[in-house]
Write a protein that holds these residues in place. Structure first.
Motif, PDB file in Angstrom:
ATOM      1  N   PRO A 109       0.810  -1.235   0.000  1.00  0.00           N
ATOM      2  CA  PRO A 109       0.000   0.000   0.000  1.00  0.00           C
ATOM      3  C   PRO A 109       0.835   1.273   0.000  1.00  0.00           C
ATOM      4  N   LEU A 110       2.001   1.246   0.657  1.00  0.00           N
ATOM      5  CA  LEU A 110       2.847   2.443   0.661  1.00  0.00           C
ATOM      6  C   LEU A 110       3.373   2.747  -0.726  1.00  0.00           C
ATOM      7  N   LEU A 111       3.935   1.733  -1.396  1.00  0.00           N
ATOM      8  CA  LEU A 111       4.480   1.962  -2.732  1.00  0.00           C
ATOM      9  C   LEU A 111       3.383   2.300  -3.727  1.00  0.00           C
ATOM     10  N   ALA A 112       2.201   1.714  -3.568  1.00  0.00           N
ATOM     11  CA  ALA A 112       1.098   2.079  -4.452  1.00  0.00           C
ATOM     12  C   ALA A 112       0.789   3.567  -4.328  1.00  0.00           C
ATOM     13  N   ALA A 113       0.834   4.104  -3.110  1.00  0.00           N
ATOM     14  CA  ALA A 113       0.574   5.532  -2.902  1.00  0.00           C
ATOM     15  C   ALA A 113       1.690   6.389  -3.484  1.00  0.00           C
ATOM     16  N   LEU A 114       2.939   5.962  -3.311  1.00  0.00           N
ATOM     17  CA  LEU A 114       4.066   6.768  -3.784  1.00  0.00           C
ATOM     18  C   LEU A 114       4.211   6.728  -5.301  1.00  0.00           C
ATOM     19  N   LEU A 115       3.876   5.585  -5.919  1.00  0.00           N
ATOM     20  CA  LEU A 115       4.092   5.397  -7.348  1.00  0.00           C
ATOM     21  C   LEU A 115       2.808   5.510  -8.164  1.00  0.00           C
ATOM     22  N   CYS A 116       1.645   5.617  -7.486  1.00  0.00           N
ATOM     23  CA  CYS A 116       0.340   5.637  -8.169  1.00  0.00           C
ATOM     24  C   CYS A 116       0.141   4.384  -9.022  1.00  0.00           C
ATOM     25  N   ASP A 117       0.669   3.264  -8.556  1.00  0.00           N
ATOM     26  CA  ASP A 117       0.654   2.002  -9.294  1.00  0.00           C
ATOM     27  C   ASP A 117       0.151   0.904  -8.364  1.00  0.00           C
ATOM     28  N   ILE A 170     -11.219  16.422   3.463  1.00  0.00           N
ATOM     29  CA  ILE A 170     -10.715  15.055   3.366  1.00  0.00           C
ATOM     30  C   ILE A 170     -10.461  14.751   1.900  1.00  0.00           C
ATOM     31  N   THR A 171      -9.238  14.438   1.562  1.00  0.00           N
ATOM     32  CA  THR A 171      -8.846  14.157   0.182  1.00  0.00           C
ATOM     33  C   THR A 171      -8.485  12.685   0.059  1.00  0.00           C
ATOM     34  N   SER A 172      -9.114  11.997  -0.879  1.00  0.00           N
ATOM     35  CA  SER A 172      -8.929  10.561  -1.058  1.00  0.00           C
ATOM     36  C   SER A 172      -8.541  10.275  -2.500  1.00  0.00           C
ATOM     37  N   THR A 173      -7.666   9.286  -2.683  1.00  0.00           N
ATOM     38  CA  THR A 173      -7.140   8.959  -4.001  1.00  0.00           C
ATOM     39  C   THR A 173      -7.525   7.543  -4.385  1.00  0.00           C
ATOM     40  N   VAL A 174      -8.085   7.421  -5.590  1.00  0.00           N
ATOM     41  CA  VAL A 174      -8.435   6.129  -6.170  1.00  0.00           C
ATOM     42  C   VAL A 174      -7.472   5.871  -7.312  1.00  0.00           C
ATOM     43  N   LEU A 175      -6.789   4.740  -7.271  1.00  0.00           N
ATOM     44  CA  LEU A 175      -5.817   4.387  -8.306  1.00  0.00           C
ATOM     45  C   LEU A 175      -6.438   3.374  -9.263  1.00  0.00           C
ATOM     46  N   GLY A 176      -6.085   3.490 -10.535  1.00  0.00           N
ATOM     47  CA  GLY A 176      -6.662   2.612 -11.536  1.00  0.00           C
ATOM     48  C   GLY A 176      -8.020   3.117 -11.994  1.00  0.00           C
ATOM     49  N   PRO A 177      -8.712   2.353 -12.844  1.00  0.00           N
ATOM     50  CA  PRO A 177     -10.036   2.777 -13.315  1.00  0.00           C
ATOM     51  C   PRO A 177     -11.010   2.898 -12.152  1.00  0.00           C
ATOM     52  N   PRO A 178     -11.760   3.976 -12.064  1.00  0.00           N
ATOM     53  CA  PRO A 178     -12.698   4.151 -10.944  1.00  0.00           C
ATOM     54  C   PRO A 178     -13.911   3.248 -11.105  1.00  0.00           C
ATOM     55  N   PRO A 179     -14.554   2.852  -9.993  1.00  0.00           N
ATOM     56  CA  PRO A 179     -15.771   2.031 -10.080  1.00  0.00           C
ATOM     57  C   PRO A 179     -16.915   2.830 -10.668  1.00  0.00           C
TER      58      PRO A 179
END
Length: 493
Positions: free
Chosen positions: A214-222, A366-375
């Motif tokens: 989860p950390l690397l996903a947040a840092l790399l947006c991957d 509150i700011t939230s980030t969704v990675l990949g295609p959104p639902p």
């Protein structure tokens, strides 16, 4: 009527941070520079929307700064115009939600030193079994928290995201080691997909899945960690040796400072470039701009439209959802990650607790980030996920904005060249995060490499970074790019 042709030594196409960084280096060397931007304002993807006193980033990539206040990031420190940049730091480490519980992780004791982490490991391994872990100040006990625990943080048990105290001490020691590892040693490792490399590192699977992924996903947006393991190691090194942060006032503050510190009329917005050559650019609004060199500092796709043959990488889509409420969750200034991947949100934060200027008084952002295609039903899915992450109802939260960027972050699959050529021909150059690493610091570094190459070719004063080798011909058409090669020198993470 078209305005008269503007004469300049160098025309920079694109007023993102890469192009603005290059423009500063060029103007300081006495090179007449014009920056042309098609959008109404400078900044590119680093833009911030203003809504009713809120400042809402469209992408909001995370920056890192060293733990020592006197040691600014080299690209931020050395880029002219950023001396007034204020960074707002998150709480040390991150807050993990996994197995229905909140855990604080990633802030090694002992000031982040390897000796401090090893001492912590010795202390933990000799402590009585089932100790309660220190919690994060301001984190309330959720309904799922077991009674009898201190500060609402549960005792470790089988299946917990980080395992027991020994596993957490090993993680802290590993973070301390990577923070002290020279960059060239990290870049000498085999370049694999980050997920594959993590599996071979010898850390427990629960540590990899519960923290590093989860950390690397947040840092790399991957979210799938297909990124080059070398780039992932650089991101981990920056995290382990410093603090996550954001620009005060919003992401746009950084390009605004860069643009504002340039000589008057250097940046011209609302100018669409339709074609480029080594000696001129043609615009839809003002005709031809004659010059001695052209630097393409646009996104990868726009650059390829102007110069067919340039490689267009894949991209990681990012969706940012902003909510407001008058009763903020009690997570303070922590970055909250979902270790279970139990919903669309990869990471979230009460960003107004990190940077109070992003929200009006009495309101929380509150700011939230969704990675990949959104639902499909994004708002409903995000609200339900945030309710679980924060342990509170989100039904009364107001949605301020939803920003979806399909080509938010260039992908960096292995093998990834951290120093893609910035000189195509003498007189024609290209820069951006797609030529370096896909971070803000990478874009700044790429712009400085490109300006160094231009100064070398124009015979101007020396520059900070070594220029790429000069091409043999100035008149030949731009060649198709070669396949990526192993990096010759490290770039800023």
């Amino acid at each position: 009527m078209l305005e008269p042709a503007f004469e300049a030594d160098v025309v920079v196409v694109g007023a993102g941070v890469a192009g603005l960084s290059a423009a500063h280096r060029l103007t300081r060397a006495g090179v007449r520079t014009a920056v042309l931007e098609a959008a109404p304002c400078a900044g590119g993807r680093m833009s911030t929307e203003k809504v009713d006193g809120f400042r809402l980033d469209r992408i909001g990539q995370l920056l890192t700064m060293p733990a020592a206040p006197s040691a600014a990031h080299p690209d931020l420190r050395l880029t002219p115009g950023l001396g007034a940049l204020a960074l707002r730091a998150f709480a040390p480490g991150v807050l993990l939600h996994g197995d229905g519980r909140l855990r604080h992780a990633g802030a090694p004791p002992g000031g982040g030193s390897a000796m401090g982490a090893l001492n912590a490991m010795r202390a933990l391994t000799s402590a009585p079994r089932r100790p309660s872990l220190p919690g994060l100040p301001g984190v309330p006990r959720s309904r799922s928290h077991a009674p009898g625990t201190r500060t609402g943080v549960p005792r470790p048990r089988t299946g917990a995201p980080l395992g027991g105290p020994v596993d957490q001490a090993r993680l802290n020691a590993a973070l301390a080691r990577i923070a002290a590892t020279p960059v060239d040693r990290l870049l000498s490792r085999p370049d694999l997909p980050a997920a594959q490399a993590l599996a071979a590192r010898g850390l427990p699977a629960r540590t990899v899945d519960g923290f590093l992924r989860p950390l690397l996903a947040a840092l790399l947006c991957d979210p799938e960690l297909t990124t080059s393991s070398r780039c992932a190691d650089l991101a981990l090194r920056a995290f382990a040796g410093g603090r996550l942060c954001v620009p005060e006032g919003g992401a746009e503050t950084l390009p605004e400072l860069l643009a504002g510190a340039l000589p008057p009329d250097t940046v011209r917005t609302g100018v669409r470039v339709t074609s480029v050559s080594t000696t001129s650019v043609t615009t839809a609004e003002h005709g031809e701009f004659r010059c001695r060199a052209v630097l393409l500092a646009t996104g990868a796709r726009s650059a390829a439209e102007l110069l067919p043959g340039l490689r267009v990488p894949g991209f990681h889509p990012v969706t940012v959802v902003h909510h407001t409420t008058d009763e903020p969750p009690g997570t303070g200034a922590a970055l909250l990650l979902d270790a279970d991947r139990g919903g669309p949100v990869a990471h979230t934060a009460v960003i107004s607790a990190v940077d109070p200027g992003r929200a009006p008084a009495g309101r929380a952002l509150i700011t939230s980030t969704v990675l990949g295609p959104p639902p499909p039903d994004l708002d409903t899915a995000v609200r339900a996920h945030l309710a679980r992450l924060y342990g509170t109802s989100t039904t009364r939260w107001e949605t301020l904005a939803v920003h979806h960027t399909a080509e938010a972050v260039p992908a960096m699959p292995p093998p990834h060249d951290l120093r893609r050529p910035v000189r195509l021909l003498a007189g024609l150059y290209v820069c951006g995060d797609h030529r370096d690493v896909s971070t803000v610091q990478g874009a700044l570094h790429s712009g400085q490499r490109a300006s160094a190459a231009i100064l070398a070719d124009l015979g101007a004063a020396g520059s900070m970074h070594q220029a790429d080798p000069a091409p043999a011909s100035r008149t030949a058409p731009p060649p198709a790019e070669p396949a990526p090669a192993a990096p010759a020198e490290p770039a800023a993470a």
